[in-house]
Design a protein around this motif. Sequence first.
Motif, short mmCIF file in Angstrom:
data_model
loop_
_atom_site.label_atom_id
_atom_site.label_comp_id
_atom_site.label_asym_id
_atom_site.label_seq_id
_atom_site.Cartn_x
_atom_site.Cartn_y
_atom_site.Cartn_z
N GLN A 15 77.84 112.65 2.27
CA GLN A 15 77.66 113.08 3.89
C GLN A 15 79.25 113.34 4.31
O GLN A 15 79.44 114.18 5.04
CB GLN A 15 77.06 112.01 4.58
N THR A 16 80.07 112.26 4.06
CA THR A 16 81.48 112.37 4.42
C THR A 16 82.02 113.74 3.76
O THR A 16 82.58 114.54 4.36
CB THR A 16 82.05 111.25 4.09
N TYR A 17 81.86 113.88 2.47
CA TYR A 17 82.43 115.09 1.73
C TYR A 17 81.84 116.56 2.30
O TYR A 17 82.65 117.39 2.65
CB TYR A 17 81.84 115.18 0.19
N LEU A 18 80.53 116.71 2.55
CA LEU A 18 79.98 117.85 3.20
C LEU A 18 80.27 118.09 4.67
O LEU A 18 80.05 118.87 5.32
CB LEU A 18 78.64 117.95 2.87
N ARG A 19 80.52 116.70 5.48
CA ARG A 19 80.47 116.73 6.73
C ARG A 19 79.18 116.97 7.31
O ARG A 19 79.28 117.79 8.54
CB ARG A 19 81.60 117.69 7.30
N TYR A 20 78.14 116.57 6.98
CA TYR A 20 76.80 116.83 7.55
C TYR A 20 76.17 115.44 7.49
O TYR A 20 76.59 114.34 6.63
CB TYR A 20 76.02 117.50 6.41
N ALA A 21 75.33 115.19 8.37
CA ALA A 21 74.48 113.91 8.51
C ALA A 21 73.66 113.98 7.54
O ALA A 21 73.10 115.10 7.03
CB ALA A 21 73.84 113.86 9.74
N ARG A 22 72.88 112.83 6.97
CA ARG A 22 71.99 112.69 5.91
C ARG A 22 70.71 113.53 6.29
O ARG A 22 70.11 114.15 5.49
CB ARG A 22 71.43 111.32 5.73
N SER A 23 70.22 113.54 7.68
CA SER A 23 69.29 114.42 7.85
C SER A 23 69.38 115.80 7.90
O SER A 23 68.22 116.56 7.43
CB SER A 23 68.86 114.06 9.39
N GLU A 24 70.54 116.27 7.61
CA GLU A 24 70.94 117.66 7.58
C GLU A 24 70.89 118.17 6.25
O GLU A 24 70.91 119.25 5.89
CB GLU A 24 72.15 117.86 8.22
N ILE A 25 70.99 117.13 5.31
CA ILE A 25 71.06 117.11 3.79
C ILE A 25 69.83 117.28 3.09
O ILE A 25 69.73 117.98 2.33
CB ILE A 25 72.14 116.36 3.20
N ILE A 26 69.03 116.24 3.33
CA ILE A 26 67.81 115.91 2.83
C ILE A 26 66.92 117.06 2.87
O ILE A 26 66.52 117.45 4.07
CB ILE A 26 67.23 114.70 3.22
N GLY A 27 66.24 117.59 2.00
CA GLY A 27 65.27 118.60 2.10
C GLY A 27 65.86 119.91 1.83
O GLY A 27 65.06 121.13 1.93
#
Length: 70
Positions: A15-27
């Motif tokens: 999450q930190t590396y991509l600068r996205y929240a978990r909810s924006e990554i999952i799926g």
Amino acid sequence: LDQEGFIIDCNTRLQTYLRYARSEIIGKRLVEFIHPDERTNASNLLKDVLVKGFEYGKHYIPFNALHQHK
């Protein structure tokens, strides 16, 4: 990742590396976080890894050079 390349879980480091929240990554598909110029190559390599498994020395994707931040 599932067998189709969708992200099913992630840790805080990603999450930190991509600068996205978990909810924006999952799926999302992993290749969505790869730079557009490299998506075809990365997608082909990912398919290969998902089918055959990762072999050290065969392929190396410098993920930090290929991803795109938010």
